[in-house]
Design a protein around this motif. Structure first.
Motif, PDB file in Angstrom:
ATOM      1  N   GLU A  48       0.831  -1.200   0.000  1.00  0.00           N
ATOM      2  CA  GLU A  48       0.000   0.000   0.000  1.00  0.00           C
ATOM      3  C   GLU A  48       0.866   1.250   0.000  1.00  0.00           C
ATOM      4  O   GLU A  48       0.574   2.231  -0.678  1.00  0.00           O
ATOM      5  CB  GLU A  48      -0.907  -0.027   1.233  1.00  0.00           C
ATOM      6  N   ARG A  49       1.956   1.212   0.750  1.00  0.00           N
ATOM      7  CA  ARG A  49       2.852   2.368   0.807  1.00  0.00           C
ATOM      8  C   ARG A  49       3.497   2.613  -0.553  1.00  0.00           C
ATOM      9  O   ARG A  49       3.618   3.761  -1.004  1.00  0.00           O
ATOM     10  CB  ARG A  49       3.936   2.133   1.866  1.00  0.00           C
ATOM     11  N   ASN A  50       3.913   1.537  -1.210  1.00  0.00           N
ATOM     12  CA  ASN A  50       4.558   1.678  -2.515  1.00  0.00           C
ATOM     13  C   ASN A  50       3.615   2.283  -3.556  1.00  0.00           C
ATOM     14  O   ASN A  50       4.014   3.104  -4.381  1.00  0.00           O
ATOM     15  CB  ASN A  50       5.067   0.326  -3.006  1.00  0.00           C
TER      16      ASN A  50
ATOM     17  N   TRP B  95       1.993   9.490  -5.831  1.00  0.00           N
ATOM     18  CA  TRP B  95       2.467  10.842  -5.488  1.00  0.00           C
ATOM     19  C   TRP B  95       3.562  11.291  -6.449  1.00  0.00           C
ATOM     20  O   TRP B  95       3.538  12.404  -6.972  1.00  0.00           O
ATOM     21  CB  TRP B  95       2.972  10.865  -4.047  1.00  0.00           C
ATOM     22  N   ALA B  96       4.547  10.416  -6.698  1.00  0.00           N
ATOM     23  CA  ALA B  96       5.673  10.771  -7.565  1.00  0.00           C
ATOM     24  C   ALA B  96       5.189  11.058  -8.990  1.00  0.00           C
ATOM     25  O   ALA B  96       5.668  11.999  -9.646  1.00  0.00           O
ATOM     26  CB  ALA B  96       6.711   9.653  -7.570  1.00  0.00           C
ATOM     27  N   GLU B  97       4.235  10.272  -9.482  1.00  0.00           N
ATOM     28  CA  GLU B  97       3.702  10.497 -10.824  1.00  0.00           C
ATOM     29  C   GLU B  97       2.982  11.849 -10.895  1.00  0.00           C
ATOM     30  O   GLU B  97       3.124  12.598 -11.877  1.00  0.00           O
ATOM     31  CB  GLU B  97       2.746   9.372 -11.208  1.00  0.00           C
TER      32      GLU B  97
ATOM     33  N   ASN C 155       4.180  14.981 -13.244  1.00  0.00           N
ATOM     34  CA  ASN C 155       3.303  15.576 -14.257  1.00  0.00           C
ATOM     35  C   ASN C 155       3.095  17.069 -14.018  1.00  0.00           C
ATOM     36  O   ASN C 155       3.081  17.858 -14.974  1.00  0.00           O
ATOM     37  CB  ASN C 155       1.958  14.851 -14.269  1.00  0.00           C
ATOM     38  N   GLN C 156       2.956  17.468 -12.755  1.00  0.00           N
ATOM     39  CA  GLN C 156       2.779  18.882 -12.453  1.00  0.00           C
ATOM     40  C   GLN C 156       4.023  19.684 -12.843  1.00  0.00           C
ATOM     41  O   GLN C 156       3.916  20.798 -13.365  1.00  0.00           O
ATOM     42  CB  GLN C 156       2.480  19.069 -10.961  1.00  0.00           C
TER      43      GLN C 156
ATOM     44  N   ARG D 168      11.661   6.366  -6.647  1.00  0.00           N
ATOM     45  CA  ARG D 168      10.722   6.180  -5.548  1.00  0.00           C
ATOM     46  C   ARG D 168      10.099   7.521  -5.166  1.00  0.00           C
ATOM     47  O   ARG D 168       9.432   8.142  -5.980  1.00  0.00           O
ATOM     48  CB  ARG D 168      11.397   5.457  -4.372  1.00  0.00           C
ATOM     49  N   SER D 169      10.326   8.000  -3.946  1.00  0.00           N
ATOM     50  CA  SER D 169       9.664   9.243  -3.538  1.00  0.00           C
ATOM     51  C   SER D 169      10.566  10.468  -3.680  1.00  0.00           C
ATOM     52  O   SER D 169      10.310  11.501  -3.060  1.00  0.00           O
ATOM     53  CB  SER D 169       9.164   9.125  -2.095  1.00  0.00           C
ATOM     54  N   ILE D 170      11.608  10.389  -4.503  1.00  0.00           N
ATOM     55  CA  ILE D 170      12.439  11.554  -4.808  1.00  0.00           C
ATOM     56  C   ILE D 170      12.232  11.923  -6.280  1.00  0.00           C
ATOM     57  O   ILE D 170      12.502  11.124  -7.174  1.00  0.00           O
ATOM     58  CB  ILE D 170      13.930  11.274  -4.551  1.00  0.00           C
ATOM     59  N   VAL D 171      11.749  13.117  -6.511  1.00  0.00           N
ATOM     60  CA  VAL D 171      11.561  13.640  -7.866  1.00  0.00           C
ATOM     61  C   VAL D 171      12.557  14.778  -8.063  1.00  0.00           C
ATOM     62  O   VAL D 171      12.482  15.795  -7.384  1.00  0.00           O
ATOM     63  CB  VAL D 171      10.118  14.149  -8.076  1.00  0.00           C
ATOM     64  N   SER D 172      13.511  14.599  -8.964  1.00  0.00           N
ATOM     65  CA  SER D 172      14.532  15.619  -9.221  1.00  0.00           C
ATOM     66  C   SER D 172      14.079  16.498 -10.381  1.00  0.00           C
ATOM     67  O   SER D 172      13.782  15.999 -11.471  1.00  0.00           O
ATOM     68  CB  SER D 172      15.876  14.949  -9.552  1.00  0.00           C
TER      69      SER D 172
END
Length: 364
Positions: free
Chosen positions: A295-297, A303-305, A309-310, A324-328
């Protein structure tokens, strides 16, 4: 809120030393309860992820009389203090328990002679270096020279980049260290590392959003047993060494022999700030404790997607790497050129300032 409550309810009386001992022991157990590692795993608390680098060196010193060499990977994408600390050097002008240092560029007492290599995360082109090949060569060369190598793998640096495989330990010959300070790992991954006797460095301040400077080191049951039987590295534990960073309260049972040699006879010597920071970090960990990895994944990926996109919807931005949860995200200047690192540092600093008066057309 959690830290404030702890201070008010348990750490504001005259018996702070005794209360703090109980609090820290409970915190170490709560970390284990949240992470659910293999049975027999023990945890050490330490003032930061960088300070955690001293512990594998000290544990190696307890296990072997051979010269110790340390191989660190992903320099520039791990904490700035990690590589110096891995070589036994100070990384700050202050030590948490002893204050200002006379020689902030010096070596901790007892850590003299520790040597090694520090491998940059990327080539000048920006392409990732293959740390596994470099660390395997470093380990084999050290073994051939009669040394005891400590070999690092980084499971997620500042851009989320992960070394391809995490090093194991053969405790009689070498020690593997997994820098998992970002906290962006699954339960299965953590168990795999500890089952191969890797030393795992962890913090509550990245994925779990706790305050900076709350570090921990996890040791496997086999390593804990070896440390229980080994002599303490006494020369490393004075106030000029690890005694400037740790008290006996932060140590688990397997390191109980170290406690009497630390500078903790004075009851005013307490890592109060560390306990308060970890209390806040544990609030974040315990909030997710019962959320299954699956569920966490899914939540992290969604969230990352969305963030990607934003960012990509804006002409001036580009999400160039997602781990994972880092978006550069890189940003363009008004001339359409990607901004340099120094420009991005300014941009990052400006993001923390209130500049509303400079942008009168901005919405609330």
């Amino acid at each position: 809120m959690a830290a404030e409550k702890l201070q008010q309810e348990r750490l504001s009386g005259s018996d702070v030393d005794e209360q703090l001992r109980d609090v820290v022991a409970e915190q170490r157990q709560r970390i284990l309860d949240c992470l659910n590692p293999p049975p027999g795993t023990q945890v050490i608390l330490c003032p930061s992820g960088s300070a955690a680098e001293y512990l594998p060196v000290a544990m190696a010193k307890a296990l072997t009389s051979k010269p110790i060499v340390n191989g660190v990977t992903q320099v520039r994408e791990i904490g700035a203090g990690s590589a110096p600390a891995a070589m036994g050097q100070y990384f700050s002008p202050h030590a948490p328990l002893t204050g200002p240092l006379a020689n902030a560029q010096g070596t901790l007492q007892g850590f003299e002679g520790v040597d090694g290599v520090a491998l940059d995360a990327r080539h000048r082109s920006g392409e990732a270096q293959d740390a596994v090949i470099a660390m395997t060569e470093f380990r084999d060369q050290a073994l051939a020279q009669g040394q005891y190598p400590i070999v690092h793998g980084v499971f997620g640096g500042k851009t989320g980049m992960r070394d391809p495989t995490m090093p194991d330990s053969q405790l009689d010959k070498y020690m593997g260290v997994v820098d998992a300070c970002q906290g962006r790992f699954t339960h299965a991954e953590l168990c795999e590392w500890l089952n191969q006797d890797s030393v795992v460095l962890f913090t509550g301040s990245k994925f779990y959003q706790g305050p900076p400077f709350c570090g921990a080191v996890l040791v496997s049951s086999r390593l804990a047993e070896r440390l229980t039987q080994a002599d303490a590295p006494v020369d490393m534990l004075s106030s000029g060494g690890l005694g400037g960073f740790l008290t006996d309260k932060e140590l688990p049972e397997c390191l109980s022999s170290w406690g009497p040699h630390l500078a903790t006879s004075d009851k005013d010597t307490n890592n109060m700030g560390l306990a308060l920071r970890w209390e806040a970090g544990l609030a974040g960990m315990e909030a997710l404790k019962h959320v299954p990895d699956e569920e966490r994944n899914v939540a992290v990926a969604t969230w990352a997607e969305t963030v990607t996109n934003q960012g990509n919807d804006q002409d001036m931005l580009h999400a160039w790497c997602v781990e994972r949860s880092i978006v550069s995200i890189r940003a363009k200047s008004s001339s359409g050129v990607w901004r340099s690192m120094s420009e991005l540092r300014d941009l990052y600093r400006w993001m923390s300032l209130n500049v509303a008066e400079l942008v009168p057309e901005a919405t609330p």
